[in-house]
Motif scaffolding. Sequence first.
Motif, PDB file in Angstrom:
ATOM      1  N   LYS A 148       0.827  -1.212   0.000  1.00 23.49           N
ATOM      2  CA  LYS A 148       0.000   0.000   0.000  1.00 23.49           C
ATOM      3  C   LYS A 148       0.861   1.262   0.000  1.00 23.49           C
ATOM      4  O   LYS A 148       0.742   2.140   0.845  1.00 23.49           O
ATOM      5  CB  LYS A 148      -0.966  -0.008   1.189  1.00 23.49           C
ATOM      6  N   ASN A 149       1.747   1.310  -0.995  1.00 27.89           N
ATOM      7  CA  ASN A 149       2.556   2.493  -1.231  1.00 27.89           C
ATOM      8  C   ASN A 149       2.441   2.885  -2.699  1.00 27.89           C
ATOM      9  O   ASN A 149       1.489   2.472  -3.373  1.00 27.89           O
ATOM     10  CB  ASN A 149       4.004   2.228  -0.807  1.00 27.89           C
ATOM     11  N   HIS A 150       3.397   3.663  -3.185  1.00 29.85           N
ATOM     12  CA  HIS A 150       3.345   4.150  -4.563  1.00 29.85           C
ATOM     13  C   HIS A 150       4.516   3.624  -5.390  1.00 29.85           C
ATOM     14  O   HIS A 150       4.948   4.273  -6.343  1.00 29.85           O
ATOM     15  CB  HIS A 150       3.355   5.682  -4.572  1.00 29.85           C
ATOM     16  N   LEU A 151       5.013   2.469  -5.055  1.00 37.10           N
ATOM     17  CA  LEU A 151       6.166   1.908  -5.757  1.00 37.10           C
ATOM     18  C   LEU A 151       5.794   1.477  -7.168  1.00 37.10           C
ATOM     19  O   LEU A 151       4.746   0.863  -7.387  1.00 37.10           O
ATOM     20  CB  LEU A 151       6.723   0.713  -4.990  1.00 37.10           C
ATOM     21  N   VAL A 152       6.691   1.765  -8.108  1.00 41.49           N
ATOM     22  CA  VAL A 152       6.487   1.328  -9.491  1.00 41.49           C
ATOM     23  C   VAL A 152       7.442   0.203  -9.860  1.00 41.49           C
ATOM     24  O   VAL A 152       7.381  -0.337 -10.965  1.00 41.49           O
ATOM     25  CB  VAL A 152       6.654   2.510 -10.471  1.00 41.49           C
ATOM     26  N   GLU A 153       8.334  -0.145  -8.943  1.00 40.65           N
ATOM     27  CA  GLU A 153       9.261  -1.249  -9.172  1.00 40.65           C
ATOM     28  C   GLU A 153       9.594  -1.924  -7.846  1.00 40.65           C
ATOM     29  O   GLU A 153       9.433  -1.337  -6.776  1.00 40.65           O
ATOM     30  CB  GLU A 153      10.547  -0.754  -9.839  1.00 40.65           C
ATOM     31  N   ILE A 154      10.027  -3.160  -7.935  1.00 48.03           N
ATOM     32  CA  ILE A 154      10.477  -3.878  -6.742  1.00 48.03           C
ATOM     33  C   ILE A 154      11.800  -3.261  -6.291  1.00 48.03           C
ATOM     34  O   ILE A 154      12.699  -3.034  -7.113  1.00 48.03           O
ATOM     35  CB  ILE A 154      10.630  -5.373  -7.049  1.00 48.03           C
ATOM     36  N   PRO A 155      11.943  -2.953  -5.008  1.00 49.07           N
ATOM     37  CA  PRO A 155      13.170  -2.282  -4.542  1.00 49.07           C
ATOM     38  C   PRO A 155      14.421  -3.075  -4.900  1.00 49.07           C
ATOM     39  O   PRO A 155      14.442  -4.308  -4.795  1.00 49.07           O
ATOM     40  CB  PRO A 155      12.979  -2.202  -3.030  1.00 49.07           C
ATOM     41  N   PRO A 156      15.478  -2.389  -5.307  1.00 40.69           N
ATOM     42  CA  PRO A 156      16.737  -3.084  -5.619  1.00 40.69           C
ATOM     43  C   PRO A 156      17.504  -3.420  -4.352  1.00 40.69           C
ATOM     44  O   PRO A 156      17.267  -2.842  -3.283  1.00 40.69           O
ATOM     45  CB  PRO A 156      17.496  -2.040  -6.453  1.00 40.69           C
ATOM     46  N   ASN A 157      18.429  -4.346  -4.478  1.00 39.72           N
ATOM     47  CA  ASN A 157      19.374  -4.675  -3.406  1.00 39.72           C
ATOM     48  C   ASN A 157      18.680  -5.011  -2.092  1.00 39.72           C
ATOM     49  O   ASN A 157      19.038  -4.503  -1.024  1.00 39.72           O
ATOM     50  CB  ASN A 157      20.355  -3.518  -3.192  1.00 39.72           C
ATOM     51  N   PRO A 176      11.582  -7.637 -13.332  1.00 41.81           N
ATOM     52  CA  PRO A 176      12.721  -7.910 -14.209  1.00 41.81           C
ATOM     53  C   PRO A 176      13.561  -9.086 -13.739  1.00 41.81           C
ATOM     54  O   PRO A 176      13.540  -9.454 -12.554  1.00 41.81           O
ATOM     55  CB  PRO A 176      13.520  -6.607 -14.142  1.00 41.81           C
ATOM     56  N   LYS A 177      14.286  -9.648 -14.649  1.00 43.85           N
ATOM     57  CA  LYS A 177      15.210 -10.718 -14.306  1.00 43.85           C
ATOM     58  C   LYS A 177      16.297 -10.185 -13.387  1.00 43.85           C
ATOM     59  O   LYS A 177      16.830  -9.093 -13.586  1.00 43.85           O
ATOM     60  CB  LYS A 177      15.848 -11.291 -15.577  1.00 43.85           C
ATOM     61  N   GLY A 178      16.610 -10.940 -12.345  1.00 41.89           N
ATOM     62  CA  GLY A 178      17.680 -10.563 -11.440  1.00 41.89           C
ATOM     63  C   GLY A 178      17.252  -9.732 -10.252  1.00 41.89           C
ATOM     64  O   GLY A 178      18.064  -9.484  -9.351  1.00 41.89           O
ATOM     65  N   VAL A 179      15.986  -9.311 -10.203  1.00 42.09           N
ATOM     66  CA  VAL A 179      15.558  -8.451  -9.097  1.00 42.09           C
ATOM     67  C   VAL A 179      15.585  -9.193  -7.757  1.00 42.09           C
ATOM     68  O   VAL A 179      15.741  -8.582  -6.700  1.00 42.09           O
ATOM     69  CB  VAL A 179      14.160  -7.863  -9.375  1.00 42.09           C
ATOM     70  N   PHE A 180      15.456 -10.531  -7.809  1.00 43.94           N
ATOM     71  CA  PHE A 180      15.494 -11.332  -6.588  1.00 43.94           C
ATOM     72  C   PHE A 180      16.822 -12.080  -6.442  1.00 43.94           C
ATOM     73  O   PHE A 180      16.931 -13.026  -5.657  1.00 43.94           O
ATOM     74  CB  PHE A 180      14.352 -12.345  -6.581  1.00 43.94           C
ATOM     75  N   SER A 181      17.812 -11.663  -7.181  1.00 44.60           N
ATOM     76  CA  SER A 181      19.105 -12.348  -7.168  1.00 44.60           C
ATOM     77  C   SER A 181      19.721 -12.339  -5.766  1.00 44.60           C
ATOM     78  O   SER A 181      19.745 -11.307  -5.085  1.00 44.60           O
ATOM     79  CB  SER A 181      20.054 -11.669  -8.156  1.00 44.60           C
ATOM     80  N   GLY A 182      20.204 -13.494  -5.340  1.00 49.70           N
ATOM     81  CA  GLY A 182      20.883 -13.616  -4.053  1.00 49.70           C
ATOM     82  C   GLY A 182      19.976 -13.806  -2.863  1.00 49.70           C
ATOM     83  O   GLY A 182      20.466 -13.931  -1.739  1.00 49.70           O
ATOM     84  N   LEU A 183      18.667 -13.851  -3.077  1.00 49.65           N
ATOM     85  CA  LEU A 183      17.719 -13.995  -1.960  1.00 49.65           C
ATOM     86  C   LEU A 183      17.435 -15.474  -1.709  1.00 49.65           C
ATOM     87  O   LEU A 183      16.336 -15.968  -1.927  1.00 49.65           O
ATOM     88  CB  LEU A 183      16.441 -13.217  -2.261  1.00 49.65           C
ATOM     89  N   PHE A 201       6.360 -10.127 -16.542  1.00 47.83           N
ATOM     90  CA  PHE A 201       7.339 -11.014 -15.911  1.00 47.83           C
ATOM     91  C   PHE A 201       8.416 -11.378 -16.938  1.00 47.83           C
ATOM     92  O   PHE A 201       8.165 -12.121 -17.887  1.00 47.83           O
ATOM     93  CB  PHE A 201       6.667 -12.286 -15.391  1.00 47.83           C
ATOM     94  N   GLU A 202       9.614 -10.859 -16.742  1.00 46.04           N
ATOM     95  CA  GLU A 202      10.698 -11.194 -17.648  1.00 46.04           C
ATOM     96  C   GLU A 202      11.112 -12.653 -17.445  1.00 46.04           C
ATOM     97  O   GLU A 202      11.032 -13.173 -16.322  1.00 46.04           O
ATOM     98  CB  GLU A 202      11.904 -10.287 -17.407  1.00 46.04           C
ATOM     99  N   PRO A 203      11.536 -13.341 -18.515  1.00 44.11           N
ATOM    100  CA  PRO A 203      12.035 -14.711 -18.358  1.00 44.11           C
ATOM    101  C   PRO A 203      13.165 -14.762 -17.338  1.00 44.11           C
ATOM    102  O   PRO A 203      14.090 -13.952 -17.381  1.00 44.11           O
ATOM    103  CB  PRO A 203      12.536 -15.053 -19.767  1.00 44.11           C
ATOM    104  N   GLY A 204      13.054 -15.676 -16.376  1.00 41.13           N
ATOM    105  CA  GLY A 204      14.063 -15.792 -15.334  1.00 41.13           C
ATOM    106  C   GLY A 204      13.877 -14.845 -14.175  1.00 41.13           C
ATOM    107  O   GLY A 204      14.763 -14.723 -13.320  1.00 41.13           O
ATOM    108  N   ALA A 205      12.713 -14.185 -14.105  1.00 41.73           N
ATOM    109  CA  ALA A 205      12.480 -13.226 -13.019  1.00 41.73           C
ATOM    110  C   ALA A 205      12.567 -13.879 -11.638  1.00 41.73           C
ATOM    111  O   ALA A 205      12.973 -13.239 -10.671  1.00 41.73           O
ATOM    112  CB  ALA A 205      11.124 -12.556 -13.192  1.00 41.73           C
ATOM    113  N   PHE A 206      12.195 -15.149 -11.542  1.00 38.72           N
ATOM    114  CA  PHE A 206      12.191 -15.835 -10.252  1.00 38.72           C
ATOM    115  C   PHE A 206      13.353 -16.824 -10.112  1.00 38.72           C
ATOM    116  O   PHE A 206      13.361 -17.653  -9.198  1.00 38.72           O
ATOM    117  CB  PHE A 206      10.866 -16.574 -10.062  1.00 38.72           C
ATOM    118  N   ASP A 207      14.344 -16.729 -10.987  1.00 37.92           N
ATOM    119  CA  ASP A 207      15.480 -17.657 -10.940  1.00 37.92           C
ATOM    120  C   ASP A 207      16.176 -17.596  -9.586  1.00 37.92           C
ATOM    121  O   ASP A 207      16.417 -16.509  -9.040  1.00 37.92           O
ATOM    122  CB  ASP A 207      16.492 -17.310 -12.042  1.00 37.92           C
TER     123      ASP A 207
END
Length: 369
Positions: A148-157, A176-183, A201-207
């Motif tokens: 319930k905010n105004h975010l237009v993208e998933i926070p980086p890092n 995008p792909k890589g947004v969840f990288s390292g989690l 959903f970019e290919p590999g977004a949940f890799d």
Amino acid sequence: MWPLWLLASLLALSQALPFEQKAFWDFTLDDGLPMLNDEEASGADSTSGIPDLDALPPTFSAMCPFGCHCHLRVVQCSDLGLKAVPKEISPDTTLLDLQNNDISELRKDDFKGLQHLYALVLVNNKISKIHAKAFSPLRKLQKLYISKNHLVEIPPNLPSSLAELRIHDNRIRKVPKGVFSGLRNMNCIEMGGNPLENSGFEPGAFDGLKLNYLRISEAKLTGIPKDLPETLNELHLDHNKIQAIELEDLLRYSKLYRLGLGHNQIRMIENGSLSFLPTLRELHLDNNKLSRVPAGLPDLKLLQVVYLHTNNITKVGVNDFCPVGFGVKRAYYNGISLFNNPVPYWEVQPATFRCVTDRLAIQFGNYKK
């Protein structure tokens, strides 16, 4: 001739609840992720890992932001009209509650020194901008609630320690792909209520993710997204615009225990689609446009709950739910909802529900044109 008890149960007006968003987390208690109700289904320890606040020794720091309530290691600054993250937060804080304020930005040093923070609650603010290093100090953060905010993208890092991300009801259109990288510790993501389409959903977004729980409800999906994590135990896609379930849509998700597809526009489920879900226990297909009971239910040996109410089903066959023969099904049904369908209930054979634990588990009738 119908047994009187079965006829009475079919005539009874019943109600079954579709999927609903869970109540918001009580900040001083943690009952674990809102996943499956039993340990076997959760795929996780019964303990959530949150510190026992009552067992912790009280902090002797006098630091407490003006207007906030500080107890033990919980800092509650909700409903104060704050424009920014307050200063003078004790470094031993484990839970910081900033919900229901007017915060619009998370800056680089807003959480500096909070290396012990376990849970951060930012629900219902006006956050539209997050510095790339805003979360860097939060090395032990496991729960981030920023819905319930105004975010237009998933926070980086995002912190690598993060286990639960709730980011629903924002303005996110792309994953995008890589947004969840390292989690590697992430097991729960709630991202419903965003204007997400399948193309977002970019290919590999949940890799790399090993999620147990994923909810993408109240979005703009027209089909089941591709390449979601194979580890999922629960997948909730209710309140979308999905029109059909094709054979390959569920191929990857053999570990699913619960599948929520209620409140969509599903007219067709291709034969064989459900055969890829051998461990399924709950299937929610209520409030769709199905004209018949989906094929393959008798082959799901662990299936216990099926919601099919408020569809266009006109006929229920004697073998639509139960397998032929005894000892085939390992778990009997304890819930079948068929009410609000144009089914002539007096034509349904009693043997149709031979693998149901109790006659009260059948919810049938109450159809209005």
